[in-house]
Design a protein around this motif. Structure first.
Motif, PDB file in Angstrom:
ATOM      1  N   PRO A   1      -1.350  76.810  26.291  1.00  0.00           N
ATOM      2  CA  PRO A   1      -2.319  77.834  25.850  1.00  0.00           C
ATOM      3  C   PRO A   1      -2.537  77.901  24.348  1.00  0.00           C
ATOM      4  N   SER A   2      -1.764  77.437  23.669  1.00  0.00           N
ATOM      5  CA  SER A   2      -2.065  77.283  22.130  1.00  0.00           C
ATOM      6  C   SER A   2      -2.546  76.017  21.697  1.00  0.00           C
ATOM      7  N   GLY A   3      -2.579  75.140  22.568  1.00  0.00           N
ATOM      8  CA  GLY A   3      -2.871  73.718  22.298  1.00  0.00           C
ATOM      9  C   GLY A   3      -2.048  73.087  21.138  1.00  0.00           C
ATOM     10  N   ALA A   4      -0.997  73.475  21.161  1.00  0.00           N
ATOM     11  CA  ALA A   4       0.067  73.011  20.046  1.00  0.00           C
ATOM     12  C   ALA A   4       0.094  71.301  19.770  1.00  0.00           C
TER      13      ALA A   4
ATOM     14  N   PHE B   1       1.090  62.261  29.100  1.00  0.00           N
ATOM     15  CA  PHE B   1       0.989  63.336  28.091  1.00  0.00           C
ATOM     16  C   PHE B   1       0.098  63.003  27.089  1.00  0.00           C
ATOM     17  N   VAL B   2       0.296  61.771  26.495  1.00  0.00           N
ATOM     18  CA  VAL B   2      -0.294  61.559  25.221  1.00  0.00           C
ATOM     19  C   VAL B   2      -2.119  61.481  25.631  1.00  0.00           C
ATOM     20  N   ALA B   3      -2.399  60.579  26.689  1.00  0.00           N
ATOM     21  CA  ALA B   3      -3.828  60.503  26.932  1.00  0.00           C
ATOM     22  C   ALA B   3      -4.577  61.793  27.550  1.00  0.00           C
ATOM     23  N   LEU B   4      -3.882  62.516  28.121  1.00  0.00           N
ATOM     24  CA  LEU B   4      -4.534  63.632  28.640  1.00  0.00           C
ATOM     25  C   LEU B   4      -4.759  64.625  27.542  1.00  0.00           C
TER      26      LEU B   4
ATOM     27  N   VAL C   1      -4.390  73.477  45.816  1.00  0.00           N
ATOM     28  CA  VAL C   1      -5.633  74.146  45.493  1.00  0.00           C
ATOM     29  C   VAL C   1      -5.995  73.769  43.792  1.00  0.00           C
ATOM     30  N   LEU C   2      -4.979  73.915  42.957  1.00  0.00           N
ATOM     31  CA  LEU C   2      -5.241  73.483  41.487  1.00  0.00           C
ATOM     32  C   LEU C   2      -5.694  72.275  41.546  1.00  0.00           C
ATOM     33  N   LEU C   3      -4.916  71.269  41.968  1.00  0.00           N
ATOM     34  CA  LEU C   3      -5.266  69.857  41.894  1.00  0.00           C
ATOM     35  C   LEU C   3      -6.884  69.653  42.279  1.00  0.00           C
ATOM     36  N   GLY C   4      -7.310  70.229  43.435  1.00  0.00           N
ATOM     37  CA  GLY C   4      -8.755  69.936  43.956  1.00  0.00           C
ATOM     38  C   GLY C   4      -9.522  70.544  43.136  1.00  0.00           C
ATOM     39  N   GLY C   5      -9.187  71.702  42.281  1.00  0.00           N
ATOM     40  CA  GLY C   5      -9.880  72.345  41.179  1.00  0.00           C
ATOM     41  C   GLY C   5     -10.276  71.382  39.830  1.00  0.00           C
ATOM     42  N   LEU C   6      -8.947  70.840  39.534  1.00  0.00           N
ATOM     43  CA  LEU C   6      -8.980  69.776  38.338  1.00  0.00           C
ATOM     44  C   LEU C   6      -9.978  68.567  38.672  1.00  0.00           C
ATOM     45  N   ALA C   7      -9.876  68.124  40.121  1.00  0.00           N
ATOM     46  CA  ALA C   7     -10.618  66.925  40.174  1.00  0.00           C
ATOM     47  C   ALA C   7     -12.106  67.132  40.522  1.00  0.00           C
ATOM     48  N   VAL C   8     -12.775  68.507  40.677  1.00  0.00           N
ATOM     49  CA  VAL C   8     -14.083  68.828  40.572  1.00  0.00           C
ATOM     50  C   VAL C   8     -14.342  68.758  38.991  1.00  0.00           C
ATOM     51  N   TRP C   9     -13.317  69.327  38.262  1.00  0.00           N
ATOM     52  CA  TRP C   9     -13.812  69.551  36.802  1.00  0.00           C
ATOM     53  C   TRP C   9     -13.919  68.171  36.189  1.00  0.00           C
ATOM     54  N   THR C  10     -12.854  67.328  36.529  1.00  0.00           N
ATOM     55  CA  THR C  10     -13.072  65.989  36.036  1.00  0.00           C
ATOM     56  C   THR C  10     -14.255  65.199  36.463  1.00  0.00           C
ATOM     57  N   ALA C  11     -14.781  65.721  37.576  1.00  0.00           N
ATOM     58  CA  ALA C  11     -16.151  64.926  37.989  1.00  0.00           C
ATOM     59  C   ALA C  11     -17.253  65.461  37.079  1.00  0.00           C
ATOM     60  N   THR C  12     -17.184  66.470  36.475  1.00  0.00           N
ATOM     61  CA  THR C  12     -18.239  67.216  35.530  1.00  0.00           C
ATOM     62  C   THR C  12     -18.042  66.654  34.184  1.00  0.00           C
TER      63      THR C  12
ATOM     64  N   SER D   1      -8.114  67.931  24.340  1.00  0.00           N
ATOM     65  CA  SER D   1      -8.401  68.647  23.346  1.00  0.00           C
ATOM     66  C   SER D   1      -9.901  68.170  22.908  1.00  0.00           C
ATOM     67  N   SER D   2     -10.514  67.182  23.474  1.00  0.00           N
ATOM     68  CA  SER D   2     -11.783  66.836  23.004  1.00  0.00           C
ATOM     69  C   SER D   2     -12.951  67.418  23.956  1.00  0.00           C
ATOM     70  N   LEU D   3     -12.620  68.277  25.073  1.00  0.00           N
ATOM     71  CA  LEU D   3     -13.292  68.783  25.888  1.00  0.00           C
ATOM     72  C   LEU D   3     -13.408  70.370  25.872  1.00  0.00           C
ATOM     73  N   PRO D   4     -14.602  71.009  26.201  1.00  0.00           N
ATOM     74  CA  PRO D   4     -14.749  72.408  26.299  1.00  0.00           C
ATOM     75  C   PRO D   4     -13.762  72.999  27.033  1.00  0.00           C
ATOM     76  N   GLY D   5     -13.179  73.986  27.031  1.00  0.00           N
ATOM     77  CA  GLY D   5     -12.287  74.936  27.682  1.00  0.00           C
ATOM     78  C   GLY D   5     -11.008  74.004  27.657  1.00  0.00           C
ATOM     79  N   GLY D   6     -10.384  73.084  26.909  1.00  0.00           N
ATOM     80  CA  GLY D   6      -9.516  72.331  27.030  1.00  0.00           C
ATOM     81  C   GLY D   6      -8.101  72.978  27.184  1.00  0.00           C
ATOM     82  N   THR D   7      -7.831  74.136  26.529  1.00  0.00           N
ATOM     83  CA  THR D   7      -6.567  74.791  26.656  1.00  0.00           C
ATOM     84  C   THR D   7      -6.353  75.240  28.011  1.00  0.00           C
ATOM     85  N   LEU D   8      -7.468  75.947  28.581  1.00  0.00           N
ATOM     86  CA  LEU D   8      -7.200  76.431  30.013  1.00  0.00           C
ATOM     87  C   LEU D   8      -6.957  75.434  30.895  1.00  0.00           C
ATOM     88  N   VAL D   9      -7.733  74.321  30.764  1.00  0.00           N
ATOM     89  CA  VAL D   9      -7.779  73.012  31.777  1.00  0.00           C
ATOM     90  C   VAL D   9      -6.320  72.596  31.572  1.00  0.00           C
ATOM     91  N   ALA D  10      -5.719  72.275  30.189  1.00  0.00           N
ATOM     92  CA  ALA D  10      -4.620  71.869  30.137  1.00  0.00           C
ATOM     93  C   ALA D  10      -3.393  72.767  30.803  1.00  0.00           C
TER      94      ALA D  10
END
Ligand code: PFF
Length: 464
Positions: free
Chosen positions: A118-121, A286-289, A175-186, A294-303
């Motif tokens: 949440p803090s993007g530390a 951990f490193v690549a994701l 459910v969470l993984l499905g949501g993340l797959a849809v997000w990745t596709a965009t 960090s480079s994407l909008p809404g990154g902290t929430l998705v992370a």
């Protein structure tokens, strides 16, 4: 023996078993191995091995568990009726302890990343952050926290702890993984990752067939929780009216779908960060994701959502690993579940802390050691089912199996004749690669056949 707990429903068992299968293996290990071994070619080989070795192997483990109605030591001792049962069962228990020692360290990393997302530390310097977080005292602390979470669940037992938690956590993971797959596709720049993962590359597969076989077989066992006696333990709480072949298919299909889905989230993001073939490894996720988020909008929430998903998946696998040694103490020494949970958790607190402090030992244990232990464990299960029990195993397969009963005979033939050679080949390949020996494929095939036949002769002699 004390009164044993049991599953409240078959659905509860299936969800807990899928929860065991779907874990760090699917989300952390599978994408990195896929990235290192040719993408789509690895995916195809892995799918073939899940069907060819995973499904019949899982059935063998479930048959042993329900027939034995005990944890590995007691089950194998009573089923084999020879002095070999005790050391083989004990080997399983040691395997689960070794596995959980490293699994809990990685679970600790995931817990830390979940809390800090949440803090993007870790967004600013992902590489340095991971190096600091992955080993040393902070890693020990988070390992202990992760272990405490699964310890509390196992403390409450099978029906009140494990089954209840799995029923909530597993659907949440899907459910969470499905949501993340849809997000990745965009997201931008992911086309190359999808192509690497999904465009079948027959030339690569043909050229590297035997190089990919070893890691793909190891992954097929790891992901289905095979060879450690952990699935055997879960199956020991099952009733006779349950269809083992149907449950096996449900577990294998669901786990594979979760693995493929995890690949759809992780691989496009990994490749978009330049983590291509050969650049994977335990830190890749951990490193690549972190860099991608960090480079994407809404990154902290998705992370946060991503690492929470991984954490839930790791917990449901970790409880299966802890349940096996805990229930062994309960079954064999009449110890109370509470005391036994406390003792085993303390042991793994120490062994896991050792691995969290020593990087090279961690890599050796989490890679080759675990591969070898699971492979040897599965070989022993196949030998017991296919060479020692045979007709009894067929009877157990058929009990409650309904229309799938007809598959029992081809299954037991495959388990007795084909699979041991394939598993022995994979073991030979892993051992030669650990020893950095280059042994030609044909020689390894011959070694596998001769060793299997020798084991068969020895087993038949001592058990008849
Ligand atoms: N199948 C789990 C995963 O993929 O993360 C790992 C595992 C759990 C292996 C339990 C073995 C086991 F007994």
């Amino acid at each position: 023996m004390m009164d044993r707990d049991s599953w409240v429903s078959n659905v509860g068992f299936v969800l807990a078993a899928i929860g065991s299968a779907a874990g760090l293996g699917n989300i952390w290990r599978f994408p990195w191995l896929t990235a290192d071994n040719g993408g789509s070619a690895f995916l195809v080989m892995y799918l073939l091995l899940v069907v060819g070795i995973g499904v019949p192997g899982l059935l063998a483990e479930l048959v042993l568990g329900r027939r034995g109605r005990q944890t590995p030591v007691g089950a194998l001792r009573s089923l084999i009726g020879s002095r070999w049962g005790t050391p083989l069962g004990a080997f399983n228990v040691v395997t689960t302890v070794v596995m959980l020692s490293f699994y809990s360290v990685v679970g600790g990393w995931v817990l830390r990343y979940t809390l800090l997302s949440p803090s993007g530390a870790y967004f600013a310097q992902p590489q340095q952050y991971f190096r600091h977080a992955s080993h040393g005292l902070p890693a020990v602390g988070f390992h202990l926290l992760f272990l405490a979470i699964i310890g509390i669940i196992v403390y409450f037992g099978v029906s009140r702890g494990i089954e209840r938690v799995s029923k909530i956590m597993l659907p949440a993971v899907v459910v969470l993984l499905g949501g993340l797959a849809v997000w990745t596709a965009t997201q931008p720049n992911t086309a190359a990752g999808y192509a690497f993962y999904l465009d079948f590359d027959g030339d690569y597969l043909a050229a590297h067939f035997f190089d990919i076989l070893g890691p793909a077989a190891g992954q097929a066992l790891f992901t289905l929780s095979l060879g450690a006696g952990a699935m055997l333990t879960y199956a020991s709480y099952l009733d006779d009216d349950v269809s083992l072949p149907r449950d096996t298919l449900a577990i294998a299909i669901s786990n594979t779908m979760i693995g493929v889905l995890a690949g759809l989230v992780v691989l496009p993001l990994l490749i978009s960060q330049g983590i291509g073939p050969g650049r994977g490894g335990p830190g890749a996720l951990f490193v690549a994701l972190a860099a991608a988020f960090s480079s994407l909008p809404g990154g902290t929430l998705v992370a946060t959502v991503f690492f929470l998903t991984v954490l839930l998946a790791a917990i449901t696998s970790g409880i299966n690993l802890l349940e096996t040694p805990v229930a062994t103490l309960v079954d064999n020494y009449g110890m109370s579940r509470r005391l036994s949970t406390l003792l085993v958790t303390l042991l793994i607190a120490v062994t896991g802390s050792g691995l969290a402090l020593a990087g090279p030992a961690f890599r050796f244990v989490s890679g080759p050691v675990v591969d070898v232990m699971l492979t040897v464990g599965l070989f022993a299960f196949l030998a017991i089912v296919g060479w020692v029990l045979r007709d009894d195993a067929v009877t157990e397969f058929r009990t409650g199996a309904g229309r799938l009963r007809g598959l029992a005979t081809p299954w037991v033939l495959a388990v007795g004749w084909v699979l041991p050679v394939v598993v022995m080949f994979s073991l030979t390949t892993t051992l030669t690669s650990i020893a950095s020996l280059s042994v030609p494929t044909s020689t390894r095939v011959i070694i596998a056949m001769v060793t299997t036949l020798a084991c068969r002769a020895a087993v038949t002699r001592t058990t008849h």
